[in-house]
Design a protein around this motif. Structure first.
Motif, short mmCIF file in Angstrom:
data_model
loop_
_atom_site.label_atom_id
_atom_site.label_comp_id
_atom_site.label_asym_id
_atom_site.label_seq_id
_atom_site.Cartn_x
_atom_site.Cartn_y
_atom_site.Cartn_z
N ARG A 1 0.66 -1.08 -0.08
CA ARG A 1 -0.21 0.08 0.03
C ARG A 1 0.89 1.45 0.18
NH1 ARG A 1 -3.34 -2.85 4.02
NH2 ARG A 1 -5.00 -4.12 2.73
N SER A 2 0.60 1.95 -1.02
CA SER A 2 1.69 3.13 -1.07
C SER A 2 1.08 4.14 -0.04
CB SER A 2 1.36 4.01 -2.37
OG SER A 2 -0.02 4.13 -2.70
N TYR A 3 2.19 4.77 0.74
CA TYR A 3 1.90 5.48 1.91
C TYR A 3 2.31 6.91 1.85
CZ TYR A 3 1.42 5.28 6.80
OH TYR A 3 1.28 5.48 8.27
N ALA A 4 3.47 7.12 1.31
CA ALA A 4 3.86 8.54 1.18
C ALA A 4 4.76 8.65 -0.36
CB ALA A 4 4.60 9.03 2.44
N VAL A 5 4.92 9.69 -0.66
CA VAL A 5 5.86 9.99 -1.76
C VAL A 5 6.59 11.34 -1.50
CG1 VAL A 5 5.88 10.71 -4.15
CG2 VAL A 5 4.06 9.50 -3.36
N SER A 6 7.95 10.96 -1.57
CA SER A 6 8.91 12.22 -1.54
C SER A 6 10.19 12.35 -2.37
CB SER A 6 9.57 11.91 -0.33
OG SER A 6 10.40 12.97 0.20
N GLY A 7 10.97 13.23 -2.56
CA GLY A 7 11.80 13.65 -3.61
C GLY A 7 13.24 12.86 -2.78
N THR A 8 13.10 12.67 -1.38
CA THR A 8 14.43 12.18 -1.05
C THR A 8 14.10 10.83 -0.10
OG1 THR A 8 14.13 13.41 1.12
CG2 THR A 8 15.44 14.51 -0.74
N ILE A 9 15.14 10.14 -0.01
CA ILE A 9 14.89 8.72 0.98
C ILE A 9 14.95 9.16 2.38
CG2 ILE A 9 15.93 6.61 1.33
CD1 ILE A 9 17.27 6.65 -1.44
N HIS A 10 15.85 10.07 2.45
CA HIS A 10 15.87 10.53 4.09
C HIS A 10 14.48 10.81 4.69
CE1 HIS A 10 17.86 12.09 7.46
NE2 HIS A 10 17.44 13.32 7.35
N ALA A 11 13.50 11.78 3.92
CA ALA A 11 12.50 12.15 4.34
C ALA A 11 11.61 10.96 4.44
CB ALA A 11 11.64 13.11 3.48
N LEU A 12 11.64 9.91 3.78
CA LEU A 12 10.62 8.52 3.79
C LEU A 12 11.03 7.98 5.09
CD1 LEU A 12 10.08 7.58 0.34
CD2 LEU A 12 8.44 8.97 1.87
N LYS A 13 12.48 7.80 5.41
CA LYS A 13 13.15 6.99 6.29
C LYS A 13 12.67 7.78 7.64
CE LYS A 13 16.65 4.31 4.45
NZ LYS A 13 18.10 3.98 4.57
N ARG A 14 12.57 9.07 7.76
CA ARG A 14 12.03 9.67 9.09
C ARG A 14 10.72 9.34 9.27
NH1 ARG A 14 14.15 15.68 8.40
NH2 ARG A 14 12.67 15.53 6.66
N ARG A 15 10.01 9.08 7.86
CA ARG A 15 8.47 8.82 8.13
C ARG A 15 8.37 7.35 8.73
NH1 ARG A 15 4.14 11.30 4.68
NH2 ARG A 15 2.44 10.34 5.74
N ILE A 16 9.11 6.48 8.37
CA ILE A 16 9.10 5.25 8.76
C ILE A 16 9.32 5.12 10.02
CG2 ILE A 16 10.25 3.06 8.79
CD1 ILE A 16 11.02 3.23 5.67
N GLU A 17 10.31 5.90 10.57
CA GLU A 17 10.43 5.83 12.25
C GLU A 17 9.35 6.38 13.04
OE1 GLU A 17 12.77 4.31 13.23
OE2 GLU A 17 13.66 4.04 11.43
N LYS A 18 8.27 7.16 12.37
CA LYS A 18 7.36 7.78 13.02
C LYS A 18 6.28 6.86 13.09
CE LYS A 18 7.50 12.90 12.30
NZ LYS A 18 6.98 13.86 11.48
N CYS A 19 6.16 5.96 12.01
CA CYS A 19 4.73 5.21 12.02
C CYS A 19 5.11 3.59 11.91
CB CYS A 19 4.01 5.33 10.71
SG CYS A 19 5.06 5.78 9.35
N ARG A 20 6.15 3.50 12.36
CA ARG A 20 6.68 1.82 12.53
C ARG A 20 5.71 1.32 13.57
NH1 ARG A 20 10.34 -1.33 10.42
NH2 ARG A 20 11.69 0.37 9.71
N LYS A 21 5.04 0.08 13.21
CA LYS A 21 4.50 -0.58 14.34
C LYS A 21 5.40 -1.25 15.48
CE LYS A 21 0.33 -1.20 11.77
NZ LYS A 21 -0.69 -2.00 10.97
N GLY A 22 6.70 -1.50 14.93
CA GLY A 22 7.53 -2.26 15.97
C GLY A 22 7.96 -3.37 15.24
N PRO A 23 8.68 -4.30 15.81
CA PRO A 23 9.35 -5.63 15.35
C PRO A 23 7.99 -6.85 15.46
CG PRO A 23 10.32 -5.44 17.59
CD PRO A 23 9.35 -4.11 17.25
#
Lengths: 213, 162
Positions: B93-115
């Motif tokens: 499921r597409s979640y977000a679009v960005s121009g940089t990988i860095h911005a998306l990795k920050r997004r991942i840290e915010k919404c990660r459900k955990g291991p």
């Protein structure tokens, strides 16, 4: 209702319980679902609309289902058949949605049925599952058929609904995905969002104008 | 070959996609193959070449997919048509679009459900299942065995009522 998935199949028809479907689909941007084989209920602003699906291509079965659903709280969904069958069921009071037109013959949905559908306020369901599951010629045929229906919809303005037809959490689609998939068959984004919100109008149709005071 | 200066490079967009269910953990190569197949079958070879898809990051929950700028809509639509990887049902499921990988990795840290939680044994009737308990009362139940393992998506309330 802002967005409703017009057909999902929770357990026992699928492998996901209705509670789990509600949890998941809420995260995907919907505020209601039509759950086939379930009764309607509401929780924290999320509405589960009970749905009845008639699979047999017999008018008598549709009439019986419409009678059983005479309270009007649930949604009556009927699988399409040949031209004569579709013409007959569209006139039965209590039928809300006709689905699986892509599986029928090409002449099963013509301009006359389209006009009757608009007059009787019966929606045509665009099932997005074949666009996801099938590949090659089968997907091309489905897209072609849906485009044909959309062409008639632009002319006669009958209601459309969009459904994921999901039997599992994995098959559920978000609002954004549904809009994207609908664009494949020529439905523009505003029209797709209108189709996602169309279920409310089917269950509680607008009555005649009343003079107050 | 000497890399082009930044002003002469193609502009890229990065699409963040969420992988469901969490415990499937597909390899990056398998993901690449299914996404490439989805793009090619939906849009054709010419368009697939124009999209220039590549998987630049992948873990058990998220993946970041690169494409050419302006093609992200086509890529997102193609991602919606991915239904299985290695014979296992999956959705991207597409979640977000960005121009940089860095911005998306920050997004991942915010919404990660955990291991992925450890599987617990669950007995329903006479059958033995592995149950993965996730936050938000979600429980994925997978039958133990080798052939035709049944998969159920339930909630904790459903299990209590069984």
């Amino acid at each position: 209702m802002i967005a409703t998935d017009a057909t999902v199949f929770p357990s026992p028809l699928g492998n996901t319980s209705v509670r789990r479907m509600v949890l998941e689909i809420r995260e995907l941007g919907f505020d209601s679902i039509v759950a086939i084989g379930q009764t309607g209920w509401e929780i924290d602003g999320f509405t589960v609309i009970g749905g009845t699906l008639v699979r047999e291509p017999q008018v008598k079965a549709v009439i019986n289902a419409a009678r059983a659903n005479s309270s009007g709280t649930g949604l009556l969904v009927v699988n399409a058949g040949n031209n004569g069958f579709n013409r007959a069921i569209i006139q039965i009071k209590g039928v809300h949605v006709i689905r699986h037109l892509h599986k029928t013959e090409k002449n099963s949905f013509d301009h006359i049925i389209a006009r009757m559908s608009a007059e009787n306020h019966v929606a045509i369901d665009i099932d997005l599952r074949p666009l996801v599951i099938s590949r090659g010629i089968w997907r091309q045929k489905t897209i072609q058929r849906y485009k044909d229906i959309i062409g008639l919809c632009e002319r006669f303005e009958f209601p459309l609904t969009l459904s994921s037809n999901a039997r599992s959490v994995v098959e559920l689609k978000s609002v954004r995905e549904m809009v994207n998939l609908a664009s494949l068959v020529g439905i523009a984004e505003p029209d797709a969002r209108e189709a996602l919100a169309a279920i409310r109008g089917l269950i509680t149709p607008c009555g005649p104008v009343q003079v107050v005071g | 070959m000497k890399p082009r200066p930044p002003t002469m490079r193609d502009k890229r967009r990065y699409v963040l996609a969420r992988i469901t269910p969490l415990w499937v953990c597909p390899e990056t190569k398998s993901l690449y193959l299914v996404v490439q197949e989805a793009i090619t079958s939906l849009w054709g070879d010419a368009m697939a070449a124009g999209i220039q898809m590549a998987i630049v990051y992948g873990d058990n929950e998220f993946c970041i997919i690169r494409c050419r700028r302006g093609c992200e809509g086509w890529l997102e639509t193609a991602l919606s048509t991915v239904s299985c990887v290695n014979d296992q049902c999956i959705s991207l499921r597409s979640y977000a679009v960005s121009g940089t990988i860095h911005a998306l990795k920050r997004r991942i840290e915010k919404c990660r459900k955990g291991p992925v939680p450890d599987a617990r044994e669950l007995i329903i009737g006479e059958r033995i299942f592995e149950a993965y308990y996730f936050p938000g009362q979600k429980v994925d139940v997978l039958e133990k065995g080798f052939k035709s393992r049944e998969l159920l998506f339930l909630t904790e309330t459903d299990i209590e009522e069984m």
